[in-house]
Design an enzyme around this catalytic site. Structure first.
Site, short mmCIF file in Angstrom:
data_model
loop_
_atom_site.label_atom_id
_atom_site.label_comp_id
_atom_site.label_asym_id
_atom_site.label_seq_id
_atom_site.Cartn_x
_atom_site.Cartn_y
_atom_site.Cartn_z
N CYS A 113 58.00 46.69 44.38
CA CYS A 113 59.45 47.15 44.16
C CYS A 113 59.79 48.91 44.35
O CYS A 113 60.93 49.10 44.23
CB CYS A 113 59.52 46.91 42.84
SG CYS A 113 59.20 45.16 42.06
N HIS A 164 65.44 50.64 39.31
CA HIS A 164 64.86 49.15 39.87
C HIS A 164 65.35 48.30 38.92
O HIS A 164 65.18 48.39 37.80
CB HIS A 164 63.46 49.29 40.22
CG HIS A 164 62.81 47.87 40.36
ND1 HIS A 164 63.47 46.94 41.26
CD2 HIS A 164 61.86 47.41 39.86
CE1 HIS A 164 62.61 45.75 41.13
NE2 HIS A 164 61.67 46.09 40.06
N ASN A 217 65.74 40.15 39.94
CA ASN A 217 64.81 41.36 40.41
C ASN A 217 64.50 40.97 42.04
O ASN A 217 63.89 40.15 42.03
CB ASN A 217 63.86 41.60 39.45
CG ASN A 217 62.62 42.54 39.81
OD1 ASN A 217 62.52 42.89 40.98
ND2 ASN A 217 61.64 42.66 38.97
O1 UT7 Z 1 59.71 44.31 39.02
C1 UT7 Z 1 58.65 44.86 38.76
C2 UT7 Z 1 57.80 43.47 38.45
N1 UT7 Z 1 57.75 42.70 37.26
C3 UT7 Z 1 58.54 43.22 35.99
O2 UT7 Z 1 59.28 43.92 35.96
C4 UT7 Z 1 58.22 42.06 34.95
C5 UT7 Z 1 58.05 42.72 33.80
N2 UT7 Z 1 57.89 41.95 32.81
C6 UT7 Z 1 59.07 41.14 32.23
O3 UT7 Z 1 60.21 41.13 32.56
C7 UT7 Z 1 58.63 39.95 30.91
O4 UT7 Z 1 57.30 40.01 30.73
C8 UT7 Z 1 58.80 38.53 31.29
C9 UT7 Z 1 60.50 38.42 31.52
C10 UT7 Z 1 58.38 38.23 32.76
C11 UT7 Z 1 58.39 37.70 30.15
O5 UT7 Z 1 59.28 38.02 29.00
P1 UT7 Z 1 58.49 38.33 27.80
O6 UT7 Z 1 59.38 38.65 26.55
O7 UT7 Z 1 57.13 39.16 28.11
O8 UT7 Z 1 57.98 36.91 27.51
P2 UT7 Z 1 56.41 36.53 27.11
O9 UT7 Z 1 55.64 36.50 28.45
O10 UT7 Z 1 55.96 37.40 26.01
O11 UT7 Z 1 56.53 35.04 26.28
C12 UT7 Z 1 57.37 35.00 25.25
C13 UT7 Z 1 57.31 33.22 24.83
C14 UT7 Z 1 55.87 32.78 25.19
O12 UT7 Z 1 55.89 31.71 24.10
P3 UT7 Z 1 54.95 31.74 22.68
O13 UT7 Z 1 53.45 32.11 23.36
O14 UT7 Z 1 55.77 32.82 22.02
O15 UT7 Z 1 55.16 30.29 22.22
C15 UT7 Z 1 56.10 32.28 26.53
O16 UT7 Z 1 55.35 30.96 26.57
O17 UT7 Z 1 58.06 32.79 26.04
C16 UT7 Z 1 57.58 31.75 26.59
N3 UT7 Z 1 57.99 31.67 27.90
C17 UT7 Z 1 59.14 31.12 28.23
N4 UT7 Z 1 60.02 30.24 27.65
C18 UT7 Z 1 61.10 30.04 28.36
C19 UT7 Z 1 57.43 32.53 29.11
N5 UT7 Z 1 58.31 32.46 30.16
C20 UT7 Z 1 59.30 31.56 29.50
C21 UT7 Z 1 60.48 31.09 30.16
N6 UT7 Z 1 61.45 30.38 29.39
N7 UT7 Z 1 60.71 31.27 31.50
#
Ligand code: UT7
Length: 334
Positions: free
Chosen positions: A120, A261, A291
């Protein structure tokens, strides 16, 4: 080498971008994986993203169109370029580079050409490198592109990566300028390869670290530990912007646009709030384009440039972080 004794600046002559016409909405995604519009909007700020029709479009075609648009805006042609840099992690082929094919398609032969792999951060790395090469006297006119067909490496059965990424390309044409005050006032580039496992695209089973062996995502597709990247990014983003502003004596009042970004709206908003930047100085388009990795900063720059939002009096900042892990910043005066 044709280094000049006279000091000179680097001018952004024109910008361009390209996004595919096909829209992938949260609604459509929620029919493909277990997710919802509400979750995606709340956690990322994304409503929809653009996706290539990979039978006719991809990193190469978007890079060509974005750079052609930048050349048109600059009133230039491919033959005016002596170097093309394409930031990408989604090159159709590792050899030849996307950049070499773009050069051939736009009539830039025999301009030098190479791809730059900084995920990125690719566009900001490319801009920093290009301006330094121009200032060195070795190159006069450089086309910098960030182009990513993320849809070619996203596993659409995985909800953690499929919701986040979109396809886009952004470009700028830079050239030597007699005014030494114009150009990049300050830049940084960094990497911490110790964090590579947070975001990677394995080609062979042997590339996969022990703890990720059960990950069902196929070889050649993006794997991401979202939480890890988030943790890294939220601190790094603020630090990098703070450093760029303090080293150039800029304040929340005197700085122009801070082009971030488009990683996740929560990461951008957290940095914006901590730095006391007004929302009109931190452009957001992640809601419409997702993104797009190396495509994102160039796309934002082009949209702001064409809207007349890049002011002559106020230096603007570009900042990115990504896989590697990498990060980069640049402060520019036009
Ligand atoms: O460009 C550079 C590269 N990447 C980034 O910048 C990404 C940086 N990270 C992020 O943007 C975030 O971590 C994500 C958007 C990828 C994920 O968001 P988060 O708030 O960190 O979610 P999480 O992984 O902590 O998951 C929270 C909950 C989990 O459920 P439980 O364990 O709390 O029951 C996940 O299983 O949300 C669940 N979950 C989803 N639910 C619905 C994870 N992905 C999804 C989804 N839809 N797509």
């Amino acid at each position: 080498m044709n280094a000049s004794a006279e000091p000179f600046g680097v001018r952004i002559r024109g910008t361009g971008s390209c996004v595919p016409a096909r829209v992938l909405t949260n609604e459509a995604l929620s029919k493909m994986v277990d997710t919802s519009d509400e979750w995606i909007v709340q956690r990322t700020g994304i409503h929809e993203r653009r996706i290539c029709d990979l039978s006719t479009e991809g990193t190469f075609t978007m890079a060509c169109e974005a750079l052609k648009n930048a050349l048109d805006a600059a009133g230039m042609q491919g033959s005016d370029l002596d170097l093309i840099i394409v930031g990408t992690v989604t090159a159709e082929m590792t050899c030849p580079s996307v950049a070499a094919r773009v050069g051939a398609a736009l009539g830039a032969v025999p301009a030098a050409a190479f791809d730059l792999s900084a995920a990125c951060s690719g566009f900001v790395y490319g801009m920093n490198l290009a301006q330094a090469l121009i200032r060195s006297g070795q190159f006069k006119t450089i086309g910098v592109v960030g182009s990513e067909a993320m849809s070619s490496i996203v596993d659409y059965s995985d909800r953690t990566v499929s919701i986040l990424f979109g396809d886009a390309a952004g470009a700028a044409v830079l050239s030597r300028d007699p005014d030494p005050r114009i150009g990049c006032l300050y830049s940084t580039m960094g990497a911490d390869g110790r964090g590579w496992e947070s975001l990677y695209i394995p080609r062979h089973a042997g590339d996969v670290p022990e703890h990720d062996r059960n990950n069902p995502i196929a070889m050649g597709h993006l794997r991401m530990n979202g939480k890890e990247v988030f943790r890294f990014a939220v601190t790094k983003f603020r630090e990098v912007i703070e450093d760029a502003m303090s080293k150039t004596g800029l304040t929340a009042e005197s700085v122009g646009q801070v082009i971030c970004h488009q990683s996740n709206i929560r990461i951008i908003e957290s940095a914006r709030e901590k730095l006391g930047l007004p929302s009109e100085k931190v452009y957001i388009n992640i809601d419409r384009f997702g993104n797009s990795s190396a495509g994102s900063v160039g796309l934002c720059l082009d949209q702001l440039w064409r809207a007349g939002k890049i002011e002559k009096e106020r230096p603007f900042v570009m900042v990115a972080f990504g896989g590697g892990l990498t990060w980069a910043s640049g402060v520019w005066r036009i």
